[in-house]
Design a protein around this motif. Structure first.
Motif, short mmCIF file in Angstrom:
data_model
loop_
_atom_site.label_atom_id
_atom_site.label_comp_id
_atom_site.label_asym_id
_atom_site.label_seq_id
_atom_site.Cartn_x
_atom_site.Cartn_y
_atom_site.Cartn_z
N MET A 1 107.08 8.69 32.86
CA MET A 1 107.48 9.97 33.41
C MET A 1 106.46 10.51 34.39
O MET A 1 106.59 11.62 34.88
CB MET A 1 107.67 10.99 32.29
N THR A 2 105.43 9.72 34.70
CA THR A 2 104.27 10.31 35.36
C THR A 2 103.55 9.27 36.21
O THR A 2 103.51 8.10 35.85
CB THR A 2 103.29 10.84 34.29
N PHE A 3 102.94 9.72 37.31
CA PHE A 3 102.01 8.86 38.03
C PHE A 3 100.75 9.66 38.33
O PHE A 3 100.80 10.85 38.62
CB PHE A 3 102.62 8.28 39.31
N SER A 4 99.60 8.98 38.21
CA SER A 4 98.33 9.68 38.33
C SER A 4 97.26 8.79 38.92
O SER A 4 97.36 7.56 38.89
CB SER A 4 97.85 10.19 36.97
N ILE A 5 96.21 9.45 39.44
CA ILE A 5 95.00 8.76 39.85
C ILE A 5 93.82 9.47 39.21
O ILE A 5 93.74 10.69 39.23
CB ILE A 5 94.85 8.68 41.38
N VAL A 6 92.94 8.70 38.61
CA VAL A 6 91.68 9.18 38.06
C VAL A 6 90.59 8.56 38.93
O VAL A 6 90.64 7.37 39.21
CB VAL A 6 91.50 8.73 36.59
N ALA A 7 89.62 9.37 39.37
CA ALA A 7 88.67 8.81 40.34
C ALA A 7 87.30 9.49 40.25
O ALA A 7 87.14 10.55 39.64
CB ALA A 7 89.22 8.95 41.75
N TYR A 8 86.34 8.84 40.92
CA TYR A 8 84.95 9.30 40.96
C TYR A 8 84.46 9.26 42.39
O TYR A 8 84.77 8.34 43.15
CB TYR A 8 84.08 8.40 40.09
N ASP A 9 83.68 10.28 42.77
CA ASP A 9 83.08 10.35 44.10
C ASP A 9 81.56 10.38 43.96
O ASP A 9 81.00 11.40 43.58
CB ASP A 9 83.55 11.60 44.83
N PRO A 10 80.87 9.27 44.25
CA PRO A 10 79.42 9.24 44.06
C PRO A 10 78.67 10.19 44.99
O PRO A 10 77.59 10.68 44.63
CB PRO A 10 79.05 7.77 44.34
N GLU A 11 79.20 10.45 46.17
CA GLU A 11 78.50 11.31 47.12
C GLU A 11 78.35 12.73 46.59
O GLU A 11 77.29 13.36 46.75
CB GLU A 11 79.25 11.34 48.45
N SER A 12 79.39 13.25 45.95
CA SER A 12 79.32 14.61 45.42
C SER A 12 79.15 14.66 43.91
O SER A 12 79.12 15.75 43.33
CB SER A 12 80.60 15.38 45.80
N ALA A 13 79.05 13.50 43.27
CA ALA A 13 78.98 13.40 41.81
C ALA A 13 80.12 14.19 41.17
O ALA A 13 79.91 15.07 40.33
CB ALA A 13 77.63 13.89 41.29
N SER A 14 81.34 13.85 41.58
CA SER A 14 82.54 14.53 41.11
C SER A 14 83.49 13.54 40.45
O SER A 14 83.59 12.39 40.87
CB SER A 14 83.27 15.21 42.27
N TRP A 15 84.21 14.02 39.46
CA TRP A 15 85.28 13.26 38.82
C TRP A 15 86.57 14.06 38.97
O TRP A 15 86.54 15.30 38.92
CB TRP A 15 84.99 13.03 37.34
N GLY A 16 87.71 13.38 39.16
CA GLY A 16 88.93 14.12 39.36
C GLY A 16 90.17 13.38 38.91
O GLY A 16 90.14 12.15 38.72
N VAL A 17 91.24 14.14 38.73
CA VAL A 17 92.56 13.59 38.39
C VAL A 17 93.60 14.32 39.22
O VAL A 17 93.58 15.55 39.32
CB VAL A 17 92.89 13.77 36.89
N ALA A 18 94.51 13.55 39.82
CA ALA A 18 95.69 14.12 40.47
C ALA A 18 96.90 13.47 39.82
O ALA A 18 96.92 12.25 39.60
CB ALA A 18 95.68 13.84 41.97
N VAL A 19 97.93 14.27 39.52
CA VAL A 19 99.06 13.78 38.74
C VAL A 19 100.33 14.50 39.14
O VAL A 19 100.30 15.67 39.53
CB VAL A 19 98.79 13.95 37.23
#
Length: 280
Positions: free
Chosen positions: A1-19
């Protein structure tokens, strides 16, 4: 029922999810993260404990694939689960149980994990992963959104559209600098949720984006006269107060205070002043 991306950005030291999903308020279920630890997306027949439990395992130093193995190994209903994990070092891992509804699957690589179920086909995940890899020059939150939009355009959830969410964690990045939740945007029920999520992200960037020091304009001379006239037309008279005070009052009312710099003017603020002020 869902599609998502989980990711990391080393430049800003950020983790994120878009769904995104054909499901009410998917942002309340799928995305989990913690600055300095990693991020998790739990979906399909979602086991919400995968979120906090996965983050604790990540904070303890486990790699993404080890976290997936721990979570699913202890779950008797893992065959109906789907999960994506990115760890503190940016390693991605994804799992799709064999009982998830077709089409279901995922891809993982350095810095990301993409997964989805009840999709129009494998092209959804492929488009998301490809867009993520190709947009490395974009700001992290934009890159997440563009990957989600690519999946939506490739067919997304085969049942339709309803909700979407974007969350980003970075140390001290919340409003006021106390918490680590940099972005928390949700579209809970909408005909075109990914487009609406893009509109909300644009507003977030407008209100909370930082001025470019190289583009700041000296607030003096003809520019100061124009700003004073604009503020007067908006009802923030400079008569009896300084230009800076009137500008501060207007900016506080319109939520642009994060873009104010003493003695200088952000061109974004100038544009908003011009757009808000009635004709003279």
């Amino acid at each position: 029922m869902t599609f998502s991306i989980v990711a990391y950005d080393p430049e800003s030291a950020s983790w994120g999810v878009a769904v995104a999903s054909k499901f009410l308020a998917v942002g309340a279920v799928v995305p989990w993260g913690r600055a300095g630890a990693g991020a998790v997306a739990t979906q399909a027949a979602a086991n919400l404990s995968y979120g906090p439990d996965g983050l604790d395992l990540l904070a303890g130093g486990l790699a993404a694939d080890e976290v997936v193995a721990r979570l699913t190994g202890a779950d008797d209903e893992r065959d109906s689960r789907q999960v994506g994990v990115v760890d503190t070092a940016g390693r991605g891992a994804t799992f799709t149980g064999p009982d998830c509804l077709d089409w279901a699957g995922g891809q993982a690589g350095d810095g990301y994990a993409v997964q989805g179920n009840i999709l129009a086909g494998p092209q959804v995940v492929e488009a998301m992963a490809q867009t993520w890899r190709e947009r490395a020059d974009e700001p992290f939150e934009r890159r997440l959104l563009e990957s989600l939009v690519a999946g939506d355009r490739a067919g997304g959830d085969r049942r339709g559209r309803q909700s979407a969410a974007l969350r980003v964690w970075r140390a001290g990045a919340a409003y006021g600098g106390v918490l680590d939740l940099a972005i928390d945007l949700r579209v809970d029920d909408h005909r075109t949720p990914t487009e609406e999520l893009g509109r909300l992200l644009a507003l977030h960037e407008l209100y909370f984006g930082k001025p470019d020091p190289a583009g700041l304009l000296p607030l003096e001379g003809a520019l100061a006269e124009e700003v004073a006239a604009l503020l007067d037309r908006l009802g923030y008279s400079t008569t009896g107060s300084t230009l800076a005070d009137a500008l501060d009052t207007w900016a506080g009312t319109e939520n642009f205070e994060e873009r104010l710099v003493p003695g200088r003017l952000d061109p974004v603020v100038l544009e908003q002043l011009r757009n808000h002020a009635p004709p003279s």
